[in-house]
Structure formats: C-alpha cells, structure tokens
Design a protein around this motif. Structure first.
Motif, PDB file in Angstrom:
ATOM      1  N   ASN A 258       0.823  -1.208   0.000  1.00  0.00           N
ATOM      2  CA  ASN A 258       0.000   0.000   0.000  1.00  0.00           C
ATOM      3  C   ASN A 258       0.855   1.256   0.000  1.00  0.00           C
ATOM      4  O   ASN A 258       0.466   2.286  -0.558  1.00  0.00           O
ATOM      5  CB  ASN A 258      -0.945   0.009   1.196  1.00  0.00           C
ATOM      6  N   MET A 259       2.034   1.192   0.609  1.00  0.00           N
ATOM      7  CA  MET A 259       2.950   2.339   0.580  1.00  0.00           C
ATOM      8  C   MET A 259       3.407   2.638  -0.844  1.00  0.00           C
ATOM      9  O   MET A 259       3.443   3.802  -1.269  1.00  0.00           O
ATOM     10  CB  MET A 259       4.160   2.079   1.474  1.00  0.00           C
ATOM     11  N   THR A 260       3.741   1.609  -1.609  1.00  0.00           N
ATOM     12  CA  THR A 260       4.176   1.853  -2.984  1.00  0.00           C
ATOM     13  C   THR A 260       3.012   2.369  -3.825  1.00  0.00           C
ATOM     14  O   THR A 260       3.183   3.237  -4.695  1.00  0.00           O
ATOM     15  CB  THR A 260       4.769   0.584  -3.610  1.00  0.00           C
ATOM     16  N   GLU A 261       1.800   1.856  -3.551  1.00  0.00           N
ATOM     17  CA  GLU A 261       0.620   2.342  -4.262  1.00  0.00           C
ATOM     18  C   GLU A 261       0.368   3.812  -3.944  1.00  0.00           C
ATOM     19  O   GLU A 261       0.061   4.621  -4.833  1.00  0.00           O
ATOM     20  CB  GLU A 261      -0.597   1.495  -3.877  1.00  0.00           C
ATOM     21  N   LEU A 262       0.521   4.175  -2.677  1.00  0.00           N
ATOM     22  CA  LEU A 262       0.324   5.568  -2.272  1.00  0.00           C
ATOM     23  C   LEU A 262       1.358   6.474  -2.928  1.00  0.00           C
ATOM     24  O   LEU A 262       1.020   7.558  -3.437  1.00  0.00           O
ATOM     25  CB  LEU A 262       0.418   5.678  -0.751  1.00  0.00           C
ATOM     26  N   LEU A 263       2.606   6.039  -2.935  1.00  0.00           N
ATOM     27  CA  LEU A 263       3.664   6.861  -3.527  1.00  0.00           C
ATOM     28  C   LEU A 263       3.412   7.120  -5.012  1.00  0.00           C
ATOM     29  O   LEU A 263       3.675   8.222  -5.512  1.00  0.00           O
ATOM     30  CB  LEU A 263       5.024   6.180  -3.330  1.00  0.00           C
ATOM     31  N   ARG A 264       2.907   6.147  -5.707  1.00  0.00           N
ATOM     32  CA  ARG A 264       2.627   6.331  -7.135  1.00  0.00           C
ATOM     33  C   ARG A 264       1.387   7.192  -7.364  1.00  0.00           C
ATOM     34  O   ARG A 264       1.244   7.818  -8.411  1.00  0.00           O
ATOM     35  CB  ARG A 264       2.446   4.967  -7.812  1.00  0.00           C
ATOM     36  N   ALA A 265       0.486   7.196  -6.386  1.00  0.00           N
ATOM     37  CA  ALA A 265      -0.789   7.912  -6.564  1.00  0.00           C
ATOM     38  C   ALA A 265      -0.706   9.391  -6.210  1.00  0.00           C
ATOM     39  O   ALA A 265      -1.406  10.214  -6.810  1.00  0.00           O
ATOM     40  CB  ALA A 265      -1.877   7.249  -5.723  1.00  0.00           C
ATOM     41  N   LEU A 266       0.114   9.738  -5.219  1.00  0.00           N
ATOM     42  CA  LEU A 266       0.161  11.132  -4.770  1.00  0.00           C
ATOM     43  C   LEU A 266       0.632  12.038  -5.901  1.00  0.00           C
ATOM     44  O   LEU A 266       1.689  11.821  -6.499  1.00  0.00           O
ATOM     45  CB  LEU A 266       1.077  11.276  -3.552  1.00  0.00           C
ATOM     46  N   ASP A 267      -0.157  13.070  -6.172  1.00  0.00           N
ATOM     47  CA  ASP A 267       0.082  13.966  -7.303  1.00  0.00           C
ATOM     48  C   ASP A 267       0.321  15.380  -6.775  1.00  0.00           C
ATOM     49  O   ASP A 267      -0.599  15.990  -6.205  1.00  0.00           O
ATOM     50  CB  ASP A 267      -1.132  13.937  -8.235  1.00  0.00           C
ATOM     51  N   PRO A 268       1.534  15.913  -6.931  1.00  0.00           N
ATOM     52  CA  PRO A 268       1.798  17.257  -6.393  1.00  0.00           C
ATOM     53  C   PRO A 268       0.881  18.331  -6.975  1.00  0.00           C
ATOM     54  O   PRO A 268       0.599  19.330  -6.311  1.00  0.00           O
ATOM     55  CB  PRO A 268       3.260  17.509  -6.765  1.00  0.00           C
ATOM     56  N   ALA A 269       0.396  18.135  -8.210  1.00  0.00           N
ATOM     57  CA  ALA A 269      -0.508  19.108  -8.818  1.00  0.00           C
ATOM     58  C   ALA A 269      -1.840  19.191  -8.067  1.00  0.00           C
ATOM     59  O   ALA A 269      -2.555  20.191  -8.172  1.00  0.00           O
ATOM     60  CB  ALA A 269      -0.751  18.757 -10.284  1.00  0.00           C
TER      61      ALA A 269
END
Length: 253
Positions: free
Chosen positions: A227-238
C-alpha cells in the motif's frame, strides 16, 4: 280573507331578506369545491434524492464540516486516516480525489495500518507516544529503497535504514524502506530526513507515513508495504495532497 297592508309589508321584507342571504347567484348551482391537492411527498422526495446524492458526493465520507474547513481550497487529493478510538493504535486509510465537478471519489484503500501506541492528541509533544490530530500537507517522500515511481520528490538514502524491535517485539527493519513526510513541525519541500523543527524540538517531529511493521508506532502512520508503494505512485503534487488524520469520531466533527 283580506290581507292587511302591514302583513303584506312583513312578507315582502322577509322575502327580500331571504334573497340577500342566498346572494346574487340564487337559482344557479353552487361552485364545485376545489379538489384536494395531490400529496407531494413522493414527488418531492424523488426530486430531492438526486440533489442529496450530488451534495453527498461533494463531501468526503467520515469528514465533518469543522475538519473539512481545514482542507485548503486548492487541494483535490486527500488521504483520510481514521483511528479506531482516541486511545487506540489501529487505523484505516482511504485516498480520495476530487473531480472537476467537485465530487470526491475513493481511488485507493481502505488500507489497515497503525498509529501511535497511546492513540491521538491535539497537542503532540515529543515522547508522548501519540499521533498528532489534524490536516497536514504530504508532498515529500523518500526511503532506503529506490523510488518506486513517485510523482512527489523522492530522496533515496541509506540513512532511512532502521533496526531494533517495536512495542510488540516485532522487528523494525525495513519500516523506512518507503516513507512520506507529514508536514507536522517540519519545513515543507525538504527531504523527510531534514531535522529542522519550526515549532521547537519539544513539539516532536519526524512524523511520517511508513511501512507497517506489525505494531503501533511512536507517532507515525504505518501502512502495509504494497500500500505504501501504491500511495507513492498515486500522490500527485498538482493536486496539493494533504492527510486528514485522527480518531474517526474527531474527524467527523
């Protein structure tokens, strides 16, 4: 028998009074009574249902008006972490995105992880073994392992290595393989390893989202590795992501 004039006048007056009481429409059928209005409850409820659904979609489940007011206007990505109780250390996380129409939709989760050993606090201090309650930016990441595809800045560094055991004697090794810094008492835009504490060292710091090690944390939020890797890929700075974190009852205020 002859009718006296006085009697004739009385009869004439009585007839005139009768005509006045019956009104100008004497001799015409009475106007029909208005039909009773059809009940509107069903029709109105049918009209209200789609609007209620639209309004509900513009709210984040479990987030009350006071908490929602703390989310920045420009934010369209929110990680909601809800603790099981004020003193509990098991938490559930769901990631929400807001579409152009203002509707919030879950895009990842629910994930089950942990928060601090003694639960939550509105006034976190170093060593209290409670996670801070609030709404915080999450825009910087890092870890011992290489970047798994994060869109927010990622700092790979061996300093994220950790050893030892947790509160349940579980091994801590690998807990900081992936981390996301929570902007509590830190300088935004820096590596999670940055030690600058704007509120002072006594207010604690180094509050992260990191890999779950199977037990409660010092103050951080932990999630399963996948879930951590999924979160890291999902978070969008925009989308200016933030985390809303606290016991479920307090998040709902």
């Amino acid at each position: 028998m002859p009718v006296r004039k006085g009697t004739a006048m009385v009869l004439t007056c009585a007839l005139s009074a009768a005509l006045v009481l019956t009104g100008c429409t004497a001799g015409q059928p009475p106007a029909p009574a208005p039909a009773p209005a059809a009940p509107k409850d069903g029709h109105d409820a049918a009209n209200r249902a789609p609007e209620k659904a639209r309004q509900a979609a513009k709210r984040i489940p479990g987030i009350g008006p006071r908490t929602y007011a703390r989310i920045p206007d420009g934010t369209s990505q929110v990680l909601v972490v809800s603790g099981d109780s004020a003193d509990g250390n098991v938490a559930t996380a769901v990631l929400y995105d807001r579409d152009p129409a203002g509707r919030w939709q879950p895009v990842a989760g629910p994930w089950t992880g942990h928060n601090a050993l003694r639960g939550w606090t509105d006034d976190h201090v170093a060593g209290d073994l409670r996670s801070p309650v609030g709404v915080f930016r999450i825009g910087d990441a890092g870890g011992r392992l290489p970047d798994p595809g994060a869109r927010i800045p990622y700092d790979q560094d061996e300093e994220f290595a950790v050893s030892g055991t947790g509160f349940l004697d579980e091994p801590l090794e690998g807990s900081f393989d992936y981390v996301v810094a929570i902007d509590y008492n830190r300088v935004a835009g820096t590596t999670p390893l940055d030690k600058d504490r704007p509120l002072g060292d006594e207010k604690g710091g180094g509050v992260w989202i990191h890999v779950d090690h199977g037990g409660p944390t010092q103050a951080c939020i932990s999630l399963p590795r996948e879930n951590m890797t999924e979160l890291l890929r999902a978070l969008d700075p925009a989308r200016e992501p933030v985390i809303v974190m606290g016991p479920a009852a307090e998040n709902a205020l």
